[in-house]
Structure formats: structure tokens, C-alpha cells
Design a protein around this motif. Structure first.
Motif, PDB file in Angstrom:
ATOM      1  N   THR A   1      22.985  37.628  48.311  1.00 48.28           N
ATOM      2  CA  THR A   1      23.727  36.890  49.331  1.00 48.28           C
ATOM      3  C   THR A   1      23.002  35.639  49.814  1.00 48.28           C
ATOM      4  OG1 THR A   1      22.791  38.277  51.089  1.00 48.28           O
ATOM      5  CG2 THR A   1      24.942  38.925  50.194  1.00 48.28           C
ATOM      6  N   LYS A   2      21.643  35.627  49.713  1.00 47.78           N
ATOM      7  CA  LYS A   2      20.900  34.489  50.270  1.00 47.78           C
ATOM      8  C   LYS A   2      19.581  34.258  49.539  1.00 47.78           C
ATOM      9  CE  LYS A   2      22.489  35.455  54.932  1.00 47.78           C
ATOM     10  NZ  LYS A   2      22.132  36.006  56.219  1.00 47.78           N
TER      11      LYS A   2
ATOM     12  N   GLU B   1      20.024  29.512  51.935  1.00 50.37           N
ATOM     13  CA  GLU B   1      21.048  29.006  51.020  1.00 50.37           C
ATOM     14  C   GLU B   1      21.792  30.178  50.405  1.00 50.37           C
ATOM     15  OE1 GLU B   1      19.216  26.649  47.972  1.00 50.37           O
ATOM     16  OE2 GLU B   1      18.066  25.480  49.413  1.00 50.37           O
ATOM     17  N   GLU B   2      23.108  30.048  50.324  1.00 55.68           N
ATOM     18  CA  GLU B   2      23.892  31.014  49.570  1.00 55.68           C
ATOM     19  C   GLU B   2      23.866  30.580  48.121  1.00 55.68           C
ATOM     20  OE1 GLU B   2      27.810  31.601  51.116  1.00 55.68           O
ATOM     21  OE2 GLU B   2      27.065  31.980  53.130  1.00 55.68           O
ATOM     22  N   PRO B   3      23.875  31.523  47.187  1.00 53.38           N
ATOM     23  CA  PRO B   3      23.888  31.143  45.769  1.00 53.38           C
ATOM     24  C   PRO B   3      25.139  30.331  45.426  1.00 53.38           C
ATOM     25  CG  PRO B   3      23.456  33.482  46.029  1.00 53.38           C
ATOM     26  CD  PRO B   3      23.851  32.958  47.376  1.00 53.38           C
TER      27      PRO B   3
ATOM     28  N   ASN C   1      28.820  31.761  43.689  1.00 57.83           N
ATOM     29  CA  ASN C   1      28.598  33.195  43.813  1.00 57.83           C
ATOM     30  C   ASN C   1      29.928  33.933  43.747  1.00 57.83           C
ATOM     31  OD1 ASN C   1      27.290  35.603  44.187  1.00 57.83           O
ATOM     32  ND2 ASN C   1      26.581  35.156  46.246  1.00 57.83           N
TER      33      ASN C   1
ATOM     34  N   TYR D   1      24.983  37.311  39.998  1.00 53.86           N
ATOM     35  CA  TYR D   1      23.852  37.514  40.902  1.00 53.86           C
ATOM     36  C   TYR D   1      23.800  38.925  41.476  1.00 53.86           C
ATOM     37  CZ  TYR D   1      24.226  32.422  40.744  1.00 53.86           C
ATOM     38  OH  TYR D   1      24.341  31.128  40.319  1.00 53.86           O
TER      39      TYR D   1
ATOM     40  N   ASN E   1      20.239  45.945  54.029  1.00 55.46           N
ATOM     41  CA  ASN E   1      20.125  44.906  53.013  1.00 55.46           C
ATOM     42  C   ASN E   1      18.790  45.067  52.303  1.00 55.46           C
ATOM     43  OD1 ASN E   1      22.570  43.549  53.589  1.00 55.46           O
ATOM     44  ND2 ASN E   1      21.608  42.525  55.313  1.00 55.46           N
TER      45      ASN E   1
ATOM     46  N   GLU F   1      22.972  42.557  49.407  1.00 53.33           N
ATOM     47  CA  GLU F   1      23.740  43.570  50.122  1.00 53.33           C
ATOM     48  C   GLU F   1      24.164  44.654  49.139  1.00 53.33           C
ATOM     49  OE1 GLU F   1      28.217  41.638  49.998  1.00 53.33           O
ATOM     50  OE2 GLU F   1      27.093  41.553  51.856  1.00 53.33           O
TER      51      GLU F   1
END
Length: 149
Positions: free
Chosen positions: A42-43, A53-55, A58, A63, A130, A145
Motif C-alpha cells: 500500500t505504501k 508514496e502509493e505504488p 497499483n 505488488y 499491517n 495490508e
């Protein structure tokens, strides 16, 4: 006289308190906490530079990673990944011994994801359940997650 009557009661209270505290001792972590679970990235977090940063690009099929006791499998953006790991749950340590897989040209954050995994040495499961994999001398981490399969 009163002191002699209070000693057995005091001893009982102390013993009961010690037993209560021993029963409240935190359970030891096991690798079962993270194995056989599909984890979705997720990050990307950089603690020193305070960036999150979010991928890029996504989605549910990109991922992710799933651990067994000595192996893992997963997916970057373009490639299937797999390899061997060593997990020491009692110390929160994890090492990716090998990371391999298909070799299609990687897009978006796929290369960043794979390179980060190669640097992981520590992990933890947060109170929000997480998975956090620390890398680059614990100055950065990947946050995942738990996904239902």
C-alpha cells in the motif's frame, strides 16, 4: 499478633499478583503471524525525508507477496517473483536470501519494489494488522495490508 496474621494474607496477595502478571506476559511472535497470508503493498515510506508514496498503477494483481516458512511468492507490476527467505519472528528479522522470477521489462514501481525487498532485514506487524518491511538501514519501509484470498 496482628503482624503474624497479616503475613500469610500479604504473601497470598503478592503470589496472586505475580501469577496475574505472569499470565499477562506478551505472547511471543511466530512466523505464523505473517505466513500463508497474501500481503498487498500500500505504501513506500521514507522516514528520513518524511515522504509516503502509493505504488504507481497499483491494483489487486500487482505488488503483493505471500510467505511460507522458508519461501515466498509474489508479483511486482510485470513479473512473478519468488525466492527463499529467513524469518526470525522472535527478533522481528527477515532476510530475502534470493529474489528471482520472470524477467519481463518492469514498469511503474516494479523495480523499486523488487530492489526494496532485496534490502529488507527487519519487519513488524502493526496494531492495525499491517505488515511493515524495513529496508535501507531501517530508514525506509514497505507497508502491506492483509488481503483475503
Amino acid at each position: 499478633m496482628k503482624t503474624q496474621r497479616l503475613l500469610p494474607i500479604l504473601a497470598t496477595v503478592i503470589l496472586a499478583g505475580a501469577m496475574f502478571l505472569a499470565g499477562c506476559e506478551k505472547e511471543k511472535k511466530t512466523s505464523d503471524d505473517i505466513t500463508n497470508v497474501k500481503w498487498h503493498l500500500t505504501k513506500f515510506v521514507d522516514v528520513e525525508n518524511k515522504t509516503v508514496e502509493e505504488p504507481l498503477a497499483n491494483n489487486e494483481n500487482a505488488y503483493w507477496i505471500k510467505f511460507d516458512t522458508t519461501t515466498f511468492e509474489g508479483k511486482s507490476f510485470s513479473n512473478i517473483i519468488m525466492g527463499y527467505i529467513h524469518i526470525d519472528a522472535s527478533k522481528g528479522k527477515m532476510d530475502f536470501l534470493t529474489v528471482g522470477g520472470t524477467e519481463i521489462c518492469e514498469y511503474y514501481d516494479g523495480t523499486k519494489f523488487i530492489n526494496s525487498l532485496n534490502q529488507v532485514h527487519d519487519y513488524m506487524v502493526t496494531s492495525e494488522n499491517n505488515l511493515v518491511l524495513f529496508y535501507d538501514n531501517n530508514t525506509k519501509y514497505l507497508q502491506f495490508e492483509r488481503k483475503k484470498e
